[in-house]
Design a protein around this motif. Structure first.
Motif, PDB file in Angstrom:
ATOM      1  N   GLN A 261       0.852  -1.193   0.000  1.00 56.15           N
ATOM      2  CA  GLN A 261       0.000   0.000   0.000  1.00 56.15           C
ATOM      3  C   GLN A 261       0.884   1.237   0.000  1.00 56.15           C
ATOM      4  O   GLN A 261       1.889   1.304   0.699  1.00 56.15           O
ATOM      5  N   TYR A 282       5.545   3.290  -6.887  1.00 53.12           N
ATOM      6  CA  TYR A 282       4.270   3.627  -7.538  1.00 53.12           C
ATOM      7  C   TYR A 282       4.381   4.935  -8.322  1.00 53.12           C
ATOM      8  O   TYR A 282       3.930   5.032  -9.465  1.00 53.12           O
ATOM      9  N   ILE A 302      -4.524  14.094  -8.438  1.00 52.93           N
ATOM     10  CA  ILE A 302      -4.024  13.873  -7.075  1.00 52.93           C
ATOM     11  C   ILE A 302      -3.549  15.183  -6.468  1.00 52.93           C
ATOM     12  O   ILE A 302      -3.857  15.500  -5.303  1.00 52.93           O
ATOM     13  N   SER A 317     -11.777  10.397  -0.949  1.00 52.72           N
ATOM     14  CA  SER A 317     -11.383   9.082  -1.468  1.00 52.72           C
ATOM     15  C   SER A 317     -11.948   8.922  -2.878  1.00 52.72           C
ATOM     16  O   SER A 317     -13.103   9.299  -3.130  1.00 52.72           O
ATOM     17  N   HIS A 320      -8.532   5.620  -8.841  1.00 52.31           N
ATOM     18  CA  HIS A 320      -7.648   6.108  -9.898  1.00 52.31           C
ATOM     19  C   HIS A 320      -7.223   4.918 -10.764  1.00 52.31           C
ATOM     20  O   HIS A 320      -6.654   3.950 -10.253  1.00 52.31           O
ATOM     21  N   GLU A 329      -7.431   2.654  -5.144  1.00 53.49           N
ATOM     22  CA  GLU A 329      -8.250   3.545  -4.324  1.00 53.49           C
ATOM     23  C   GLU A 329      -7.307   4.508  -3.593  1.00 53.49           C
ATOM     24  O   GLU A 329      -6.501   4.092  -2.756  1.00 53.49           O
ATOM     25  N   VAL A 330      -7.388   5.794  -3.938  1.00 56.11           N
ATOM     26  CA  VAL A 330      -6.521   6.816  -3.342  1.00 56.11           C
ATOM     27  C   VAL A 330      -7.313   7.539  -2.252  1.00 56.11           C
ATOM     28  O   VAL A 330      -8.424   8.007  -2.483  1.00 56.11           O
ATOM     29  N   ARG A 331      -6.726   7.628  -1.073  1.00 54.58           N
ATOM     30  CA  ARG A 331      -7.383   8.287   0.058  1.00 54.58           C
ATOM     31  C   ARG A 331      -6.502   9.411   0.594  1.00 54.58           C
ATOM     32  O   ARG A 331      -5.273   9.283   0.630  1.00 54.58           O
ATOM     33  N   ILE A 344      -1.439  10.423   2.606  1.00 58.38           N
ATOM     34  CA  ILE A 344      -1.992   9.898   1.358  1.00 58.38           C
ATOM     35  C   ILE A 344      -1.743   8.392   1.317  1.00 58.38           C
ATOM     36  O   ILE A 344      -0.622   7.939   1.566  1.00 58.38           O
ATOM     37  N   THR A 345      -2.786   7.626   1.017  1.00 59.77           N
ATOM     38  CA  THR A 345      -2.638   6.187   0.833  1.00 59.77           C
ATOM     39  C   THR A 345      -3.235   5.789  -0.513  1.00 59.77           C
ATOM     40  O   THR A 345      -4.160   6.442  -1.007  1.00 59.77           O
ATOM     41  N   ALA A 346      -2.691   4.748  -1.090  1.00 59.04           N
ATOM     42  CA  ALA A 346      -3.220   4.212  -2.349  1.00 59.04           C
ATOM     43  C   ALA A 346      -3.088   2.694  -2.315  1.00 59.04           C
ATOM     44  O   ALA A 346      -2.016   2.169  -2.005  1.00 59.04           O
TER      45      ALA A 346
END
Length: 577
Positions: A261, A282, A302, A317, A320, A329-331, A344-346
């Motif tokens: 992640q 990433y 983003i 959220s 992408h 899923e980008v949060r 930021i998490t993806a």
């Protein structure tokens, strides 16, 4: 440290010297002025007595009195009569003919004497440049002669001679004290410096855990020994704590580096302060060489979301899709910390989204496939019912179950459509008219159960899809009727408050147990399965309501007491009232 102590003690001594010098100057000055005033007053009194006893009446007597005296002080005789007011008759230092009129108001001591008081003033002389005098003047009246003003003046230089002597003596005394203080300070600083060296060595061991631990060196002072022992104890505890923190950090780093992640932490200036290896791979950047987020991430969506979250301080959220077809899923999590402002998490959710899409397609396809045979079953059962033959009961059962299956399929299709996030076309409309249509449609069902259905509605224009909002109102009213016994009551209310349209449906039916309140919006959940089946319910009505309310960010609240009834309230944003 030794230099600091010596410097501090010397500065302290100099400070005391300066304060004492200033205090001595002020006190000496005040004492000398007081002495001068007393001396001038004594002289004034003596010469006044002489003038009265010797009956001074002529100008020559005044001149002789002023000239025959020493120049340590000055005598001036000024006319006080109306004809010659202010004219100088005699003066010790200057020819009276060359002196100005003294009743011009510029000499305060003369003004005070003319008013009957004894005037005393310290000021520069207007007649003798460069000299300051202490003046004392008094009105003297001699019988048979013109009234005059007798003035005695003492030069300030004679007063200062006493002051200078006192200050010189004080200065010599305090210079001697300062020299002695310097020697004492050097000696004391040497003793204290040894203690500070010991404490510094101990603190060095605290700051450098890898340094070799030295034994405690005790001094002759118990208080300092106690401090050194406390430093050793703090050092041991700190080393143990740091070792634990390092071990935990290694574990956390290991987890972050191996987790599948993306994790990035930003500060308030949008600088990357931490990230894991997955994030570097990433977005294809190196953390050590790229502190700015604009350099590491070149995706406009983003970057725009980062700015939006930092301004609004709201969680965001979204999905992408990368060029290779993978879905992430980008949060964006706003964080209220001094060091971190945003996380930021993806996460790769390709398989999850694919499964969800397949499920939606299955429900949609299954619903369409089942609709056709069900329509045939319903049609033939209605024909059998119309014939009114002995098998009518079986036909009615077939028809009822087929209708229930059709409603179930329709509700499943509605949920599937909502989950697909298809575009919903919204428009402005009056919520009151929609609720009125729902109540009109529900009246027959309510009358069949002898339920009183009432409405108290206010106009409110909202921006939404009228068909979806109709489903919300219809499901709420239908549920209220369904779970209310005969001769019960259902009240529908629509009011506006603080820019919100508040729709509530309240009944006095069977109510909902407290433990079931959190599950009523789940799919296929029924509080009373027997009643739901008998009434033709599908168990999906409130799930549809929840989906639609979530889409419009409309809060929904439920209050219920088992055996007394239930009230469900939904709030929509008003455009105008």
């Amino acid at each position: 440290m030794k230099k600091i102590i010596v410097r501090a003690l010397l500065l302290f001594g100099l400070g005391i010297l300066a304060v004492s010098f200033a205090a001595t100057a002020i006190i000496a000055d005040n004492m000398n002025k007081t002495a001068a005033k007393n001396s001038a007053a004594t002289l004034l009194s003596a010469y006044e007595e002489r003038m009265l006893s010797e009956n001074y009446t002529t100008k020559d007597q005044y001149i002789k009195m002023a000239e025959r005296e020493s120049t340590d002080f000055r005598i001036t005789v000024i006319a006080a009569g109306e004809d010659k007011l202010g004219k100088v008759f005699a003066d010790t230092f200057k020819d009276p003919a060359e002196m100005k009129n003294h009743a011009d108001g510029t000499r305060q001591e003369i003004t005070d004497a003319l008013s009957g008081k004894t005037g005393t003033v310290i000021r520069p002389s207007e007649e003798i440049k460069g000299m300051r005098f202490l003046y004392t003047a008094k009105l003297v009246t001699i019988e048979g002669a013109e009234a005059v003003i007798l003035r005695i003046a003492v030069p300030v230089s004679s007063i200062n001679s006493y002051l200078y002597g006192a200050l010189l003596t004080t200065t010599l005394i305090f210079l001697l004290i300062l020299i002695i203080t310097a020697f004492v300070a050097r000696f004391v600083a040497g003793r204290l410096n040894k203690t500070f060296v010991l404490i510094k060595e101990k603190l060095g061991g605290v700051l450098k855990p890898e340094a070799e631990t030295r034994p405690i060196v005790l001094t002759r002072h118990d208080d300092i020994n106690a401090v050194l022992q406390d430093i050793d104890e703090i050092s041991d505890k700190l080393h143990t704590t740091l070792a634990g923190y390092k071990a935990e950090k290694r574990k956390l780093d290991l987890i972050l580096e191996n987790i599948d992640q993306v994790i990035i932490a930003l500060d308030a200036q949008k600088q990357i302060i931490s990230c894991n290896k997955t994030a570097e791979d990433y977005f294809n950047f190196e953390f050590s060489a790229t502190p700015a987020i604009e350099t590491a991430i070149r995706n406009k969506a983003i970057l725009d979301n980062i700015s939006q979250v930092m301004v609004r301080n709201e969680f965001i959220s979204y999905d992408h899709m990368r060029l290779n077809g993978q879905v992430f899923e980008v949060r964006f999590f706003p964080v209220n910390l001094n060091e971190i402002s945003l996380i930021i998490t993806a996460q790769n959710v390709t398989d999850i989204r694919k499964t969800s899409l397949e499920k939606q397609e299955f429900f949609a396809n299954a619903g369409h496939e089942l609709n056709t045979p069900l329509s045939s079953i319903i049609g033939y059962s209605e024909m059998l019912i119309a014939d009114k033959k002995p098998n009518i009961a079986f036909a009615e059962t077939i028809n009822k179950e087929a209708l229930r299956m059709k409603l179930l399929i329709e509700d499943m299709l509605k949920i599937s459509e909502l989950e697909e996030n298809r575009e919903i076309y919204d428009a402005q409309f009056d919520l009151k008219s929609v609720v009125e249509q729902v109540i009109t449609a529900a009246l027959p069902k309510a009358e069949n159960k002898k339920i009183t259905l009432t409405a108290d509605l206010e106009s409110c224009v909202i921006f939404a899809n009228a068909e979806k909002i109709t489903e919300v109102a219809a499901n709420l009213v239908d549920n209220a009727i369904k779970y209310t016994d005969e001769n019960g009551a259902v009240a529908v209310r629509l009011k506006t408050e603080n820019g919100k349209a508040i729709l509530s449906v309240k009944d006095n039916g069977i109510g909902i147990p407290q433990k079931a309140l959190s599950r009523v919006f789940e799919r296929f959940y029924r509080v009373d399965k027997r009643r739901s089946t008998a009434e033709g319910g599908t168990g999906l009505g409130l799930a549809i309501v929840k989906h639609i309310c979530n889409h419009y960010s409309a809060p929904i609240k439920i209050q219920s007491t088992e055996g007394l009834g239930t009230e469900i309230t939904v709030m929509f944003a008003c455009i105008s009232v």
